[in-house]
Design an enzyme around this catalytic site. Structure first.
Site, PDB file in Angstrom:
ATOM      1  N   HIS A   1      45.571  36.617  49.498  1.00 43.84           N
ATOM      2  CA  HIS A   1      44.303  37.773  49.549  1.00 43.84           C
ATOM      3  C   HIS A   1      43.122  36.943  49.244  1.00 43.84           C
ATOM      4  CE1 HIS A   1      45.987  37.022  45.574  1.00 43.84           C
ATOM      5  NE2 HIS A   1      44.700  37.342  44.867  1.00 43.84           N
TER       6      HIS A   1
ATOM      7  N   GLU B   1      47.052  34.757  40.548  1.00 47.35           N
ATOM      8  CA  GLU B   1      48.040  35.404  39.797  1.00 47.35           C
ATOM      9  C   GLU B   1      49.155  36.233  40.588  1.00 47.35           C
ATOM     10  OE1 GLU B   1      45.365  37.724  37.389  1.00 47.35           O
ATOM     11  OE2 GLU B   1      45.017  36.126  36.174  1.00 47.35           O
ATOM     12  N   VAL B   2      48.733  36.597  41.815  1.00 50.79           N
ATOM     13  CA  VAL B   2      49.340  37.382  42.663  1.00 50.79           C
ATOM     14  C   VAL B   2      49.777  36.501  44.006  1.00 50.79           C
ATOM     15  CG1 VAL B   2      49.621  39.542  44.230  1.00 50.79           C
ATOM     16  CG2 VAL B   2      48.559  39.506  41.999  1.00 50.79           C
TER      17      VAL B   2
ATOM     18  N   HIS C   1      39.173  37.595  47.698  1.00 53.41           N
ATOM     19  CA  HIS C   1      38.278  38.494  46.726  1.00 53.41           C
ATOM     20  C   HIS C   1      36.736  38.530  47.321  1.00 53.41           C
ATOM     21  CE1 HIS C   1      40.737  38.087  43.306  1.00 53.41           C
ATOM     22  NE2 HIS C   1      41.310  37.042  43.766  1.00 53.41           N
TER      23      HIS C   1
ATOM     24  N   ASN D   1      42.070  31.963  45.781  1.00 52.21           N
ATOM     25  CA  ASN D   1      42.776  31.323  44.802  1.00 52.21           C
ATOM     26  C   ASN D   1      44.102  30.921  45.287  1.00 52.21           C
ATOM     27  OD1 ASN D   1      40.669  31.806  42.766  1.00 52.21           O
ATOM     28  ND2 ASN D   1      41.511  33.736  42.351  1.00 52.21           N
TER      29      ASN D   1
ATOM     30  N   ARG E   1      39.978  48.225  46.376  1.00 51.63           N
ATOM     31  CA  ARG E   1      39.233  47.499  45.190  1.00 51.63           C
ATOM     32  C   ARG E   1      40.095  47.112  44.363  1.00 51.63           C
ATOM     33  NH1 ARG E   1      34.062  49.321  46.045  1.00 51.63           N
ATOM     34  NH2 ARG E   1      33.690  51.084  47.073  1.00 51.63           N
ATOM     35  N   ASP E   2      39.503  45.817  43.602  1.00 53.84           N
ATOM     36  CA  ASP E   2      40.452  45.244  42.622  1.00 53.84           C
ATOM     37  C   ASP E   2      40.657  46.022  41.444  1.00 53.84           C
ATOM     38  OD1 ASP E   2      41.235  42.006  42.062  1.00 53.84           O
ATOM     39  OD2 ASP E   2      40.913  43.363  40.177  1.00 53.84           O
ATOM     40  N   ILE E   3      41.859  46.171  40.865  1.00 53.87           N
ATOM     41  CA  ILE E   3      41.787  47.043  39.684  1.00 53.87           C
ATOM     42  C   ILE E   3      41.235  46.575  38.588  1.00 53.87           C
ATOM     43  CG2 ILE E   3      44.116  46.091  38.790  1.00 53.87           C
ATOM     44  CD1 ILE E   3      45.362  48.526  38.832  1.00 53.87           C
TER      45      ILE E   3
END
Ligand code: AMP
Length: 116
Positions: free
Chosen positions: A100, A95-96, A102, A87, A29-31
């Site tokens: 990945h 950002e990371v 989403h 992204n 899960r996304d934080i």
């Protein structure tokens, strides 16, 4: 990659519970969830972004898509629908810098990709 958050999740330095994992990918899960369901589907291998993917990653990229569909069913959002976002780079809002995807759903998300 020593300073990569998702590599640290992969090697256990950052403790994260996986909803799904196999030898190629992990799902958690996304934080900072942006929808009622917000999962991240992440290859274990450090690939900086989609632009760094190569021919040898073809099977991995296909596998990621099938696991996304499986996770959507598991989370109960498949019938109503969901959004998948990847992204890439600064303009893409990445950002990371470890590839990945989403998976977002659980509420109507609208139908536009926007910028501001
Ligand atoms: P992106 O903007 O596409 O690079 O998305 C990176 C995502 O990683 C953001 O939605 C963050 O909330 C998420 N994130 C960062 N650190 C963690 C973490 N330790 N566990 C789960 N999600 C994280």
């Amino acid at each position: 990659m020593a300073d990569c958050i998702f590599c640290k999740i992969n090697n256990g330095e950052i403790n994260t519970s996986f909803l799904y994992e196999d030898e190629q990918i992990m799902v958690f899960r996304d934080i900072n969830p942006r929808a009622p369901v917000h999962l991240l589907i992440v290859p274990r291998e450090h690939i900086a972004d989609l632009g760094a993917a190569e021919e040898k990653h073809k099977e991995l990229l296909g596998h990621i898509n099938l696991v996304i569909a499986q996770m959507a069913r598991q989370e109960g959002i498949s019938d109503k629908g969901y959004r998948v976002i990847m992204n890439k780079g600064a303009d893409g809002g990445q950002e990371v810098f470890h590839l990945h995807y989403h998976l977002l759903g659980g509420a109507p998300l609208g139908n536009m990709v926007t910028y501001r």
